[in-house]
Scaffold this motif. Sequence first.
Motif, mmCIF file in Angstrom:
data_model
loop_
_atom_site.group_PDB
_atom_site.id
_atom_site.type_symbol
_atom_site.label_atom_id
_atom_site.label_comp_id
_atom_site.label_asym_id
_atom_site.label_seq_id
_atom_site.Cartn_x
_atom_site.Cartn_y
_atom_site.Cartn_z
ATOM 1 N N MET A 1 -5.944 0.571 35.156
ATOM 2 C CA MET A 1 -6.895 0.907 36.213
ATOM 3 C C MET A 1 -6.563 0.106 37.474
ATOM 4 S SD MET A 1 -8.640 3.057 34.472
ATOM 5 C CE MET A 1 -10.275 3.379 35.129
ATOM 6 N N ILE A 2 -6.919 0.664 38.630
ATOM 7 C CA ILE A 2 -6.643 -0.023 39.888
ATOM 8 C C ILE A 2 -7.535 -1.260 40.004
ATOM 9 C CG2 ILE A 2 -6.878 0.135 42.395
ATOM 10 C CD1 ILE A 2 -5.940 2.968 42.279
ATOM 11 N N GLU A 3 -6.916 -2.397 40.248
ATOM 12 C CA GLU A 3 -7.662 -3.631 40.466
ATOM 13 C C GLU A 3 -8.092 -3.765 41.931
ATOM 14 O OE1 GLU A 3 -5.270 -6.859 39.062
ATOM 15 O OE2 GLU A 3 -4.886 -5.887 37.131
ATOM 16 N N ARG A 4 -7.192 -3.379 42.838
ATOM 17 C CA ARG A 4 -7.486 -3.426 44.271
ATOM 18 C C ARG A 4 -6.306 -2.819 45.002
ATOM 19 N NH1 ARG A 4 -5.504 -7.609 42.458
ATOM 20 N NH2 ARG A 4 -3.769 -8.697 43.413
ATOM 21 N N PHE A 5 -6.511 -2.459 46.253
ATOM 22 C CA PHE A 5 -5.409 -2.098 47.145
ATOM 23 C C PHE A 5 -4.818 -3.411 47.656
ATOM 24 C CE2 PHE A 5 -8.305 1.650 47.816
ATOM 25 C CZ PHE A 5 -7.545 2.523 47.056
ATOM 26 N N ASP A 6 -3.589 -3.708 47.258
ATOM 27 C CA ASP A 6 -3.109 -5.054 47.578
ATOM 28 C C ASP A 6 -2.214 -5.108 48.802
ATOM 29 O OD1 ASP A 6 -0.642 -4.137 46.498
ATOM 30 O OD2 ASP A 6 -0.204 -6.134 45.706
ATOM 31 N N HIS A 7 -1.734 -3.951 49.293
ATOM 32 C CA HIS A 7 -0.989 -4.026 50.553
ATOM 33 C C HIS A 7 -0.901 -2.663 51.222
ATOM 34 C CE1 HIS A 7 2.405 -2.736 47.942
ATOM 35 N NE2 HIS A 7 3.057 -2.412 49.042
ATOM 36 N N THR A 8 -0.589 -2.715 52.497
ATOM 37 C CA THR A 8 -0.283 -1.513 53.256
ATOM 38 C C THR A 8 1.130 -1.629 53.796
ATOM 39 O OG1 THR A 8 -0.997 -0.029 55.035
ATOM 40 C CG2 THR A 8 -1.223 -2.381 55.435
ATOM 41 N N TYR A 9 1.707 -0.486 54.103
ATOM 42 C CA TYR A 9 3.145 -0.406 54.358
ATOM 43 C C TYR A 9 3.377 0.350 55.659
ATOM 44 C CZ TYR A 9 8.026 0.907 53.231
ATOM 45 O OH TYR A 9 9.370 1.095 53.249
ATOM 46 N N THR A 10 4.207 -0.220 56.547
ATOM 47 C CA THR A 10 4.469 0.449 57.819
ATOM 48 C C THR A 10 5.843 0.079 58.341
ATOM 49 O OG1 THR A 10 3.624 0.809 60.061
ATOM 50 C CG2 THR A 10 3.448 -1.417 59.192
ATOM 51 N N PHE A 11 6.432 0.972 59.097
ATOM 52 C CA PHE A 11 7.667 0.650 59.818
ATOM 53 C C PHE A 11 7.307 -0.104 61.100
ATOM 54 C CE2 PHE A 11 9.292 3.862 57.024
ATOM 55 C CZ PHE A 11 10.617 3.507 56.820
ATOM 56 N N ILE A 12 8.321 -0.712 61.707
ATOM 57 C CA ILE A 12 8.117 -1.469 62.935
ATOM 58 C C ILE A 12 8.818 -0.778 64.088
ATOM 59 C CG2 ILE A 12 7.771 -3.660 61.758
ATOM 60 C CD1 ILE A 12 10.664 -4.346 62.311
ATOM 61 N N ARG A 13 8.356 -1.048 65.295
ATOM 62 C CA ARG A 13 8.796 -0.294 66.454
ATOM 63 C C ARG A 13 10.234 -0.546 66.871
ATOM 64 N NH1 ARG A 13 5.403 3.061 68.662
ATOM 65 N NH2 ARG A 13 3.288 2.573 68.064
ATOM 66 N N GLN A 14 10.630 -1.780 66.992
ATOM 67 C CA GLN A 14 11.947 -2.099 67.551
ATOM 68 C C GLN A 14 12.996 -2.396 66.480
ATOM 69 O OE1 GLN A 14 12.403 -1.610 70.711
ATOM 70 N NE2 GLN A 14 10.218 -1.210 71.024
ATOM 71 N N ASN A 15 12.657 -2.202 65.209
ATOM 72 C CA ASN A 15 13.566 -2.477 64.094
ATOM 73 C C ASN A 15 14.031 -3.932 64.087
ATOM 74 O OD1 ASN A 15 14.585 -1.145 61.771
ATOM 75 N ND2 ASN A 15 16.655 -1.381 62.573
ATOM 76 N N ASP A 16 13.215 -4.818 64.631
ATOM 77 C CA ASP A 16 13.511 -6.249 64.642
ATOM 78 C C ASP A 16 12.437 -6.944 63.812
ATOM 79 O OD1 ASP A 16 13.864 -8.954 65.160
ATOM 80 O OD2 ASP A 16 14.500 -8.622 67.228
ATOM 81 N N LEU A 17 12.739 -7.149 62.534
ATOM 82 C CA LEU A 17 11.744 -7.647 61.597
ATOM 83 C C LEU A 17 11.277 -9.053 61.978
ATOM 84 C CD1 LEU A 17 10.167 -6.932 59.069
ATOM 85 C CD2 LEU A 17 12.104 -7.724 57.699
ATOM 86 N N ASP A 18 12.214 -9.915 62.347
ATOM 87 C CA ASP A 18 11.842 -11.285 62.700
ATOM 88 C C ASP A 18 10.921 -11.311 63.917
ATOM 89 O OD1 ASP A 18 13.196 -12.503 60.605
ATOM 90 O OD2 ASP A 18 15.057 -12.677 61.737
ATOM 91 N N ALA A 19 11.219 -10.471 64.920
ATOM 92 C CA ALA A 19 10.372 -10.435 66.119
ATOM 93 C C ALA A 19 8.965 -9.953 65.778
ATOM 94 C CB ALA A 19 11.001 -9.537 67.182
ATOM 95 N N THR A 20 8.869 -8.978 64.881
ATOM 96 C CA THR A 20 7.552 -8.491 64.465
ATOM 97 C C THR A 20 6.759 -9.579 63.760
ATOM 98 O OG1 THR A 20 8.301 -6.201 64.282
ATOM 99 C CG2 THR A 20 6.359 -6.822 63.002
#
Length: 265
Positions: A1-20
């Motif tokens: 059974m679902i315990e909780r929603f533990d995360h949401t998932y999204t892409f980033i605008r400039q494809n610069d993960l560190d900057a985000t």
Amino acid sequence: MIERFDHTYTFIRQNDLDATLQRFARAGFTPLAEKRRHPSGLLTGFISLTGTYLEFASVVDEDEFQREAETDEKIFRESPRPFGIGAVVSSPETIYSRLQSLYPLMDKPYSRGEAAKPDGPILWTFCLIPDAATPGARVFSLKYHQSRADRYAFKKGPNSIFAIGGFIFCAKDPAASANKWAETLRLITDDLEVSGNHLRFGFQRLEWIGPAQYRERFGESWTVPNGSTKEICAVILLTEDLGASRSYLEKEAFQACQSNWSRAG
């Protein structure tokens, strides 16, 4: 059974993960140092919260992405916004058994590790929930095979935000979407409460609004990327200090509005 929603998932605008991640740090969040390599040429980073987290995806192998990415991933890479929701469970097989009779073509649960480490340990088992069962979001249940001692420790950054409290959806027919989610969650959660277009289980809430309500609440028109049916319009974040949260978020130009909840929804 679902315990909780533990995360949401999204892409980033400039494809610069560190900057985000640095931008979120300036907004008072706490980024994790670790990153994960995933199929479809993706590298993801994380903002740590209490038993929940925000996950951001960037493309590090364009050829792999073009070969393997799903339609939603290609759409939301071009128009970044949250579109995926992870739901932590103890048994993905149970989720499958509860839903498979209604959705006979749904994928069976599968397990994998990090894409960049083919000989590494199994990290997750997933069960993808059919889009028709949870309209407006790409929802997947998952089990973690490596526990972290601090996963459920209380965490908050300088902005006082400490957990994901749920999601708001903007739908053409809010009642129909809420009803379908309620029908599904009754099968895979233990303590669901339903009040109109509001659903609650545990400490988390789901709400459905229409385009007019969205414009009134957020001051702009709701738009959906071409080819998409995803409807997540806001992530609910729980805070101990609304003023501190608003101050930090506005400093980095994040859009925010207050949402109050009661037992009556």
